[in-house]
Motif scaffolding. Structure first.
Motif, PDB file in Angstrom:
ATOM      1  N   GLY A 669       0.725  -1.139  -0.069  1.00 54.72           N
ATOM      2  CA  GLY A 669      -0.147   0.190  -0.138  1.00 54.72           C
ATOM      3  C   GLY A 669       1.287   1.474   0.123  1.00 54.72           C
ATOM      4  O   GLY A 669       0.227   2.688   0.173  1.00 54.72           O
ATOM      5  N   ALA A 670       2.240   1.144  -0.161  1.00 53.93           N
ATOM      6  CA  ALA A 670       3.072   2.612   0.277  1.00 53.93           C
ATOM      7  C   ALA A 670       2.591   3.109  -1.074  1.00 53.93           C
ATOM      8  O   ALA A 670       2.774   4.409  -1.069  1.00 53.93           O
ATOM      9  CB  ALA A 670       4.778   2.303   0.815  1.00 53.93           C
ATOM     10  N   THR A 673      -0.263   5.058  -0.606  1.00 56.45           N
ATOM     11  CA  THR A 673      -0.320   6.022   0.117  1.00 56.45           C
ATOM     12  C   THR A 673       0.459   7.646  -1.229  1.00 56.45           C
ATOM     13  O   THR A 673      -0.766   8.366  -0.862  1.00 56.45           O
ATOM     14  CB  THR A 673       0.112   5.802   1.096  1.00 56.45           C
ATOM     15  OG1 THR A 673      -0.888   5.169   1.774  1.00 56.45           O
ATOM     16  CG2 THR A 673      -0.111   7.130   1.800  1.00 56.45           C
ATOM     17  N   THR A 676      -1.757   8.551  -3.861  1.00 53.98           N
ATOM     18  CA  THR A 676      -2.806   9.442  -3.620  1.00 53.98           C
ATOM     19  C   THR A 676      -2.896  10.823  -2.933  1.00 53.98           C
ATOM     20  O   THR A 676      -3.050  11.101  -3.915  1.00 53.98           O
ATOM     21  CB  THR A 676      -3.985   7.904  -2.201  1.00 53.98           C
ATOM     22  OG1 THR A 676      -3.967   7.330  -2.931  1.00 53.98           O
ATOM     23  CG2 THR A 676      -5.259   9.405  -2.242  1.00 53.98           C
ATOM     24  N   VAL A 677      -1.508  11.057  -2.586  1.00 57.56           N
ATOM     25  CA  VAL A 677      -1.356  11.866  -1.980  1.00 57.56           C
ATOM     26  C   VAL A 677      -1.354  12.803  -3.291  1.00 57.56           C
ATOM     27  O   VAL A 677      -1.263  14.071  -3.481  1.00 57.56           O
ATOM     28  CB  VAL A 677      -0.080  12.062  -1.315  1.00 57.56           C
ATOM     29  CG1 VAL A 677       0.764  13.488  -0.706  1.00 57.56           C
ATOM     30  CG2 VAL A 677      -0.279  11.477  -0.301  1.00 57.56           C
ATOM     31  N   ARG A 722       2.893  11.686   5.653  1.00 63.06           N
ATOM     32  CA  ARG A 722       2.952  10.126   5.546  1.00 63.06           C
ATOM     33  C   ARG A 722       4.164   8.717   5.928  1.00 63.06           C
ATOM     34  O   ARG A 722       4.655   9.129   6.533  1.00 63.06           O
ATOM     35  CB  ARG A 722       2.589   9.563   3.911  1.00 63.06           C
ATOM     36  CG  ARG A 722       0.858  10.335   3.667  1.00 63.06           C
ATOM     37  CD  ARG A 722      -0.028  10.239   3.939  1.00 63.06           C
ATOM     38  NE  ARG A 722      -0.675  10.752   3.308  1.00 63.06           N
ATOM     39  CZ  ARG A 722      -1.854  12.203   3.443  1.00 63.06           C
ATOM     40  NH1 ARG A 722      -0.934  13.316   4.345  1.00 63.06           N
ATOM     41  NH2 ARG A 722      -2.581  12.546   3.131  1.00 63.06           N
ATOM     42  N   GLN A 723       2.697   7.945   6.931  1.00 70.60           N
ATOM     43  CA  GLN A 723       3.630   7.445   7.517  1.00 70.60           C
ATOM     44  C   GLN A 723       4.890   6.307   6.876  1.00 70.60           C
ATOM     45  O   GLN A 723       5.918   5.460   7.367  1.00 70.60           O
ATOM     46  CB  GLN A 723       3.066   6.742   8.849  1.00 70.60           C
ATOM     47  CG  GLN A 723       2.306   7.664   9.975  1.00 70.60           C
ATOM     48  CD  GLN A 723       1.651   6.284  10.938  1.00 70.60           C
ATOM     49  OE1 GLN A 723       1.337   5.194  10.817  1.00 70.60           O
ATOM     50  NE2 GLN A 723       1.471   6.976  12.040  1.00 70.60           N
ATOM     51  N   VAL A 724       4.009   5.817   5.762  1.00 74.85           N
ATOM     52  CA  VAL A 724       5.349   5.304   4.921  1.00 74.85           C
ATOM     53  C   VAL A 724       6.048   6.195   4.196  1.00 74.85           C
ATOM     54  O   VAL A 724       7.023   5.164   3.573  1.00 74.85           O
ATOM     55  CB  VAL A 724       4.244   4.280   3.611  1.00 74.85           C
ATOM     56  CG1 VAL A 724       2.827   4.153   4.151  1.00 74.85           C
ATOM     57  CG2 VAL A 724       3.596   5.655   3.492  1.00 74.85           C
TER      58      VAL A 724
END
Length: 733
Positions: A669-670, A673, A676-677, A722-724
């Motif tokens: 999913g990284a 994510t 998406t940003v 983002r955490q990733v």
């Protein structure tokens, strides 16, 4: 109108040792000085300073402040002079009256820029002696009480200024009672229909709930008495402006408000405050999340109380404020409640800085002026500080940091120290890694990670909540941009001297600064880098005998496909074989024919970048951002460098190429994510290259298309949150 003996009696009620001689002399002097002057209401003008003095006697202020209030209009509106006041009443009172005279001359209802400058002067004056502010606020309060006598347009301007500056300033000084009245008077004049409607609804509600309020007061008082706690229990109702502001802020109807009524419990000491909380929480159910202890962590305006909400008699939500008598006095009168001006001793002023957080804030705010903030930035900073509720956070060693609600670790870092904010790269909240844009909550422990040589991104300016952070980021951005332009200017000037066959040294340039009308070498070089000054002018300033022949070709815009909005060029200096330096320009039918323009590979350039063009004969012009390392390949070919600038029409919505490099955590999913940003910010992904760098991390080089530099920086900032994402940076070459 208050009589002479009445003024003395009002002061003697709280100060038996009042200086009656000085008070009587001030009364007689001001009455004679104002003579037959009238106010807009038709009342004698002398009634105004007496009413101002009466307001201050309600706050139990010292003799000097009361005398200054009686005299505060004499220098401005009569033939009195500062020297005369000093001679009759002493230099301390003379200084107060003179400070008030300077404030009276400030037209804060003027245009915004002038208002900002005048507000700066106001805080500078009151920072010298807070009594100036107390008299000024009392003066404004009486003027607001009589505002209905003024013309309609003037009423609106004065009411707006009161709501914008004076009421929040009173609140910031802890003077809540004065703030409430100023806000309601201003609200009544600015929005009379809304005021009338809310006031009527509050009156109806009070009539309906009178019995319930009386029942709760009695039951609570009985319960506390039975436990041996001496307490005064009083029901209270929100003011119309407070109700309207909450309705506007939360976009809710009047019927949805649940805290119009509350109860205040005033006890003898701090211990009893917590005993009351114990009794209340034992007897009635607590509403979760509604307990706030402002005794252990006072607000920055010195406010102290314990707040709680319980489900009381009749299943009614009951809001309680519990405080001691001293806390109650400070909550109503703020800085005026401190004993330091009540005993008449001159030494009291020196204790103010340590005793009052409000005054400490005032001095810190004024200290910003020393950092070179413009009046507009200063007003912006102060309004940010005035209008926000607060959260309280801690450093790892236990230092308390008060911040506006909604503040982030970036704001926290700048509150600790400007250098910490400028070098911040990460944060831990309560021991866990968190994005720098996380919203802080009451009680959070925040640890800031710093990196040497780091500079704050310009996009942070629009994301922080505190004026200190915003002004520091703006200043750091300006310094970075100036340094960038100065570096470019140095290259351009050095080449100009080489073409002229002259020697360039900083000492020679320094001696020519007066002819260039620039204060420093850096400013002169930055002006060249920005295109504000021609490099040949610098050569002639150092060597006045130098002559250069130039011809100018007017730039012509290009709009056809394949041309990207780079429409104008300035100082495009290069040498043709066997010829003299010429100014050339990009044109589609000029003397040099069409010049194709393209972006450099490996990152491109976006509007907002400082850009240069590299001319390749027979091929056209390649555009590079000034920070591109690829430009080093052309250092020995100065004749190919063109200084160009953007000229983009606002109505056009073109996208421009940029490249970013991301170090992301290797987990499912990284990529989604990250994509998406980028997609959520209306940017386009043109290409992605993956590179594994360890079992846990992957490097992604992404070519994206964005509107401009601000758009790109916003995307980078949100990716960092983002955490990733472990790291993200822009790539140029």
């Amino acid at each position: 109108m208050m009589r002479q003996y009445e003024l003395v009696d009002r002061v003697r009620r709280y100060n038996p040792h009042a200086d009656e001689v000085s008070l009587n002399r001030a009364y007689v002097y001001a009455m004679k000085a104002h003579g037959a002057q009238k106010r807009a209401s038709g009342d004698p003008f002398f009634s105004h300073p007496l009413e101002v003095a009466a307001i201050l006697t309600d706050m139990k202020l010292d003799d000097a402040t009361i005398v200054a209030a009686v005299l505060h209009d004499t220098i401005e509106d009569t033939d009195s002079t500062r020297e005369e006041i000093d001679k009759l009443f002493g230099s301390d009172i003379g200084r107060l009256v003179d400070g008030l005279t300077k404030l009276k001359r400030l037209d804060l209802v003027s245009k915004r820029a002038a208002q900002a400058e005048n507000f700066r002067k106001l805080l500078l004056a009151v920072a010298e002696d807070v009594r100036v502010l107390l008299v000024k606020l009392a003066d404004r309060l009486h003027n607001m009480r009589t505002l209905h006598h003024m013309a309609a347009d003037k009423r609106a301007r004065i009411a707006e200024e009161t709501l914008d500056i004076y009421a929040p300033l009173a609140g910031r000084m802890g003077m809540q009672r004065m703030r409430d009245e100023l806000e309601d008077l201003a609200f009544r004049h600015l929005m009379p229909d809304a005021y009338t409607m809310i006031a009527a609804r509050l009156e109806d509600l009070r009539e309906k709930n009178d019995k319930i309020i009386a029942t709760i007061e009695k039951e609570l008082a009985t319960e506390l008495t039975a436990r041996g706690i001496h307490a005064n229990v009083e029901g209270r109702q929100k003011q119309p402006y407070s109700v309207w502001r909450k309705m506007e802020r939360k976009s809710i109807a009047f019927e949805q408000l649940s805290d119009i009524f509350g109860f205040r419990v005033v006890v003898d000491n701090v211990e009893d405050c917590y005993r009351v909380i114990g009794v209340v929480h034992t007897k009635w159910a607590v509403v979760p999340g509604r307990f706030k202890d402002y005794i252990s962590t006072p607000k920055q305006n010195d406010y102290q109380s314990v707040h709680t909400t319980v489900v009381g008699p009749g299943r009614q939500r009951v809001e309680l404020q519990v405080r001691s008598e001293l806390m109650h006095d400070i909550a109503r009168n703020g800085i005026a409640a401190h004993a330091l001006y009540k005993d008449g001793r001159s030494a009291a002023k020196e204790s103010l800085t340590s005793e009052s957080r409000s005054y400490q804030w005032l001095r810190r705010t004024v200290a910003l002026l020393a950092e070179g903030a413009t009046p507009e930035e200063f007003l912006e900073h102060t309004k940010l500080e005035l209008f926000h509720d607060q959260v309280f956070c801690f450093t790892p060693n236990g230092r308390l940091i008060a911040l506006p609600r909604g503040a982030t670790p970036i704001d926290f870092a700048y509150a600790v120290h400007t250098d910490v904010g400028n070098s911040a790269v990460g944060a831990k909240i309560n021991g866990r890694h968190a994005p720098l844009l996380s919203e802080l909550q009451n009680g959070d422990e925040v640890e800031i990670a710093c990196a040497e040589g780091q500079a704050p991104p310009a996009v942070w300016e629009g994301l922080v909540m505190t004026g200190k952070a915003r002004s520091a980021i703006r200043r750091a951005t300006r310094d970075a941009v100036r340094a960038q332009y100065a570096a470019l200017g140095r290259q351009i000037v050095t080449r100009a001297f080489e073409r002229a066959g002259k020697a360039f040294t900083e000492d020679k340039l320094k001696s020519a600064l007066p002819r260039l009308a620039r204060p420093t070498i850096e400013e002169a070089l930055a002006a060249v880098g920005r295109g504000e000054m021609f490099s040949g002018d610098v050569v002639r300033a150092v060597y006045p005998e130098f002559m250069e022949e130039r011809k100018t070709i007017v730039p012509r815009p290009r709009g056809e496909a394949g041309w990207f909005g780079l429409k104008k060029a300035t100082s495009l200096v290069f040498k043709f074989p066997g010829g003299d330096p010429e100014l050339n320009s990009i044109s589609h039918n000029g003397s040099h024919g069409d010049l194709p323009v393209r972006f450099a590979p490996n990152g491109g350039a976006v509007p907002g970048d400082r850009i240069v063009g590299i001319l390749t004969p027979g091929e056209g012009i390649t555009i590079y951002p000034i920070q591109s390392p690829d430009l080093t390949a052309f250092d020995e070919e100065p004749e190919r460098w063109l200084d160009v600038r953007w000229d983009i029409e606002e109505s056009r919505h073109e996208l421009f190429p940029a490249r970013i490099r991301i170090i992301a955590i290797n987990e499912p999913g990284a990529l989604g994510t990250i994509a998406t940003v980028i997609g959520d910010h209306a940017a386009n992904i043109d290409n992605i290259v993956f590179k594994p760098i360890s079992a846990d991390f992957r490097e992604m080089t992404i070519d994206i298309e964005v509107n401009d530099l601000k758009h790109l920086n916003t995307i980078i900032s949100h990716l960092r949150a983002r955490q990733v994402v472990s790291k993200v940076e822009r790539v140029n070459g």
